[in-house]
Each structure stands twice: as structure tokens, then as C-alpha cells.
Design a protein around this motif. Sequence first.
Motif, PDB file in Angstrom:
ATOM      1  N   ASN A  10       0.313   9.789   1.448  1.00 37.95           N
ATOM      2  CA  ASN A  10      -0.821  10.661   1.748  1.00 37.95           C
ATOM      3  C   ASN A  10      -2.109  10.133   1.138  1.00 37.95           C
ATOM      4  OD1 ASN A  10       0.935  12.283   3.071  1.00 37.95           O
ATOM      5  ND2 ASN A  10       1.052  13.841   1.501  1.00 37.95           N
ATOM      6  N   ALA A  11      -2.025   9.354   0.082  1.00 36.13           N
ATOM      7  CA  ALA A  11      -3.222   8.792  -0.540  1.00 36.13           C
ATOM      8  C   ALA A  11      -3.932   7.857   0.423  1.00 36.13           C
ATOM      9  CB  ALA A  11      -2.861   8.046  -1.820  1.00 36.13           C
ATOM     10  N   MET A  12      -3.163   7.179   1.265  1.00 33.07           N
ATOM     11  CA  MET A  12      -3.758   6.275   2.242  1.00 33.07           C
ATOM     12  C   MET A  12      -4.582   7.055   3.271  1.00 33.07           C
ATOM     13  SD  MET A  12      -2.758   3.458   1.078  1.00 33.07           S
ATOM     14  CE  MET A  12      -3.329   2.417   2.387  1.00 33.07           C
ATOM     15  N   GLN A  13      -4.183   8.278   3.568  1.00 34.00           N
ATOM     16  CA  GLN A  13      -4.925   9.096   4.521  1.00 34.00           C
ATOM     17  C   GLN A  13      -6.116   9.779   3.861  1.00 34.00           C
ATOM     18  OE1 GLN A  13      -1.658  11.498   5.586  1.00 34.00           O
ATOM     19  NE2 GLN A  13      -0.654   9.897   6.769  1.00 34.00           N
ATOM     20  N   ALA A  66      -1.397   5.275 -10.688  1.00 35.85           N
ATOM     21  CA  ALA A  66      -2.317   4.918  -9.614  1.00 35.85           C
ATOM     22  C   ALA A  66      -1.523   4.607  -8.349  1.00 35.85           C
ATOM     23  CB  ALA A  66      -3.155   3.713 -10.014  1.00 35.85           C
ATOM     24  N   VAL A  67      -2.228   4.575  -7.215  1.00 32.23           N
ATOM     25  CA  VAL A  67      -1.627   4.241  -5.924  1.00 32.23           C
ATOM     26  C   VAL A  67      -2.306   2.991  -5.396  1.00 32.23           C
ATOM     27  CG1 VAL A  67      -1.204   5.014  -3.562  1.00 32.23           C
ATOM     28  CG2 VAL A  67      -1.234   6.658  -5.404  1.00 32.23           C
ATOM     29  N   ILE A  68      -1.517   2.058  -4.910  1.00 33.81           N
ATOM     30  CA  ILE A  68      -2.078   0.829  -4.344  1.00 33.81           C
ATOM     31  C   ILE A  68      -2.649   1.140  -2.963  1.00 33.81           C
ATOM     32  CG2 ILE A  68      -1.524  -1.465  -3.472  1.00 33.81           C
ATOM     33  CD1 ILE A  68       0.608  -1.654  -5.629  1.00 33.81           C
ATOM     34  N   LEU A  69      -3.919   0.772  -2.767  1.00 30.84           N
ATOM     35  CA  LEU A  69      -4.556   0.941  -1.462  1.00 30.84           C
ATOM     36  C   LEU A  69      -4.485  -0.342  -0.650  1.00 30.84           C
ATOM     37  CD1 LEU A  69      -7.786   2.912  -2.393  1.00 30.84           C
ATOM     38  CD2 LEU A  69      -5.667   3.800  -1.457  1.00 30.84           C
ATOM     39  N   LYS A  70      -4.715  -1.479  -1.318  1.00 27.73           N
ATOM     40  CA  LYS A  70      -4.737  -2.759  -0.620  1.00 27.73           C
ATOM     41  C   LYS A  70      -4.348  -3.850  -1.603  1.00 27.73           C
ATOM     42  CE  LYS A  70      -7.775  -5.463   2.345  1.00 27.73           C
ATOM     43  NZ  LYS A  70      -9.122  -5.581   2.896  1.00 27.73           N
ATOM     44  N   PRO A 122       0.821  -1.220   0.000  1.00 25.01           N
ATOM     45  CA  PRO A 122       0.000   0.000   0.000  1.00 25.01           C
ATOM     46  C   PRO A 122       0.849   1.261   0.000  1.00 25.01           C
ATOM     47  CG  PRO A 122      -0.903  -1.586   1.522  1.00 25.01           C
ATOM     48  CD  PRO A 122       0.408  -2.149   1.048  1.00 25.01           C
ATOM     49  N   GLY A 123       0.452   2.219  -0.829  1.00 35.79           N
ATOM     50  CA  GLY A 123       1.181   3.475  -0.950  1.00 35.79           C
ATOM     51  C   GLY A 123       2.131   3.524  -2.134  1.00 35.79           C
ATOM     52  N   THR A 124       2.404   2.381  -2.770  1.00 35.41           N
ATOM     53  CA  THR A 124       3.303   2.353  -3.919  1.00 35.41           C
ATOM     54  C   THR A 124       2.592   2.927  -5.143  1.00 35.41           C
ATOM     55  OG1 THR A 124       4.372   0.365  -3.080  1.00 35.41           O
ATOM     56  CG2 THR A 124       4.716   0.870  -5.400  1.00 35.41           C
ATOM     57  N   VAL A 125       3.285   3.802  -5.871  1.00 33.09           N
ATOM     58  CA  VAL A 125       2.742   4.359  -7.112  1.00 33.09           C
ATOM     59  C   VAL A 125       3.027   3.374  -8.233  1.00 33.09           C
ATOM     60  CG1 VAL A 125       2.870   6.264  -8.756  1.00 33.09           C
ATOM     61  CG2 VAL A 125       3.064   6.720  -6.323  1.00 33.09           C
ATOM     62  N   VAL A 126       2.008   3.066  -9.039  1.00 25.42           N
ATOM     63  CA  VAL A 126       2.154   2.124 -10.150  1.00 25.42           C
ATOM     64  C   VAL A 126       1.677   2.770 -11.444  1.00 25.42           C
ATOM     65  CG1 VAL A 126       1.890   0.088  -8.681  1.00 25.42           C
ATOM     66  CG2 VAL A 126      -0.117   1.100  -9.724  1.00 25.42           C
ATOM     67  N   MET A 127       2.120   2.204 -12.560  1.00 25.10           N
ATOM     68  CA  MET A 127       1.652   2.608 -13.887  1.00 25.10           C
ATOM     69  C   MET A 127       0.758   1.494 -14.405  1.00 25.10           C
ATOM     70  SD  MET A 127       3.320   5.441 -14.812  1.00 25.10           S
ATOM     71  CE  MET A 127       3.123   5.323 -16.550  1.00 25.10           C
ATOM     72  N   CYS A 128      -0.459   1.814 -14.782  1.00 24.66           N
ATOM     73  CA  CYS A 128      -1.364   0.812 -15.346  1.00 24.66           C
ATOM     74  C   CYS A 128      -0.944   0.543 -16.787  1.00 24.66           C
ATOM     75  CB  CYS A 128      -2.801   1.306 -15.298  1.00 24.66           C
ATOM     76  SG  CYS A 128      -3.422   1.489 -13.630  1.00 24.66           S
ATOM     77  N   LEU A 129      -0.931  -0.732 -17.160  1.00 21.31           N
ATOM     78  CA  LEU A 129      -0.429  -1.114 -18.481  1.00 21.31           C
ATOM     79  C   LEU A 129      -1.519  -1.580 -19.439  1.00 21.31           C
ATOM     80  CD1 LEU A 129       2.673  -3.151 -17.302  1.00 21.31           C
ATOM     81  CD2 LEU A 129       2.599  -0.775 -18.041  1.00 21.31           C
ATOM     82  N   ARG A 130      -2.661  -2.001 -18.924  1.00 19.26           N
ATOM     83  CA  ARG A 130      -3.713  -2.566 -19.780  1.00 19.26           C
ATOM     84  C   ARG A 130      -5.049  -1.886 -19.512  1.00 19.26           C
ATOM     85  NH1 ARG A 130      -2.286  -8.216 -21.044  1.00 19.26           N
ATOM     86  NH2 ARG A 130      -0.171  -7.959 -21.804  1.00 19.26           N
TER      87      ARG A 130
END
Length: 158
Positions: free
Chosen positions: A98-101, A32-36, A16-24
Amino acid sequence: MSGSAAPAGPRRFIKPGTVVMCLRGRQAGKKAVILKTHESGIGGKKFPCATVVGIQRPPRQVKRGMSQSVIKKKQKVGVFFKHVNYSHFMPTRYTFTNAMQMVNVSEVEELLKKDVAKTEKKAKKREVGKAFQEHVLKSAGTTEKAAGAKWFLTKLKF
């Protein structure tokens, strides 16, 4: 080598909190940010996936001569919520704690169920969009932590 691959263990870098790039899909190329994380799948999805919240439409450039109404319109942030297969996103080195909050994970999980009203989803998206927008306006600094958030909210150029 055999035809079947060994099942993958828990991925330590996907948290949680890691920024990712959506590929598909529709959000390909969006950040996007992983919440869970759901290592063993969720519901009918038997593959490892993650609940993410991402930027559908980043804030646009604002110039000095623009009126306040135009500035307000250009600074709006569009967001999306989604369950994404691990193989359909690429983790980055950035984190966005901060996205988690800003977002309540259990509320997002409830909104992603099929029997939820569209008006409720829209209201929650609007609420999260405003939270991201306020964060953008607040974090104009160039500290190390703010740099990750700033990169997250810029449009991808390729």
C-alpha cells in the motif's frame, strides 16, 4: 581468497514494497519501505542504494479518557525520505504494498535532490504522513496483510 570481493549481482529480495530496518545514521532502528532500487548507484553515489520512505515517529497509544484534540495529536505519523546504502538496512519478511500506492516515487526522487525548497519537502512529508495515518486508522483488522502494516507502524522495542 583475494582482497577484493566480486561485485554483487541484483539482489532479488530487495524490491519495492519490502519493509526494512535502518541500521545506521539518524534513522537507525526505524522501519522503512523500499520505493525504488538503484543497483548501480544514483547520481554521485556509486554504491547500490534504495529510495525509502519510513516512519520517523509512529502513532502513540490512545486511551478512552483522552479528548479528541489529544487523540488527533497522538495519532500523527512522522515520515522521512532517504536514499539508503544496501549495507545500511536489513530487509524483513514483511511487505507493505500500500505504500507504493500512497507515495509517488518520481515525486520523492525529485524531493531528494539538493536544490528543492524546504517548504516543498515539508508539505510532501505532511501529505505522506496523513496517508500513512489514514491507513493506520483503516486497517484495524487482523488479517495477514494488515498484520504486516500493523507491525510496520508500531514502535520498535529493544
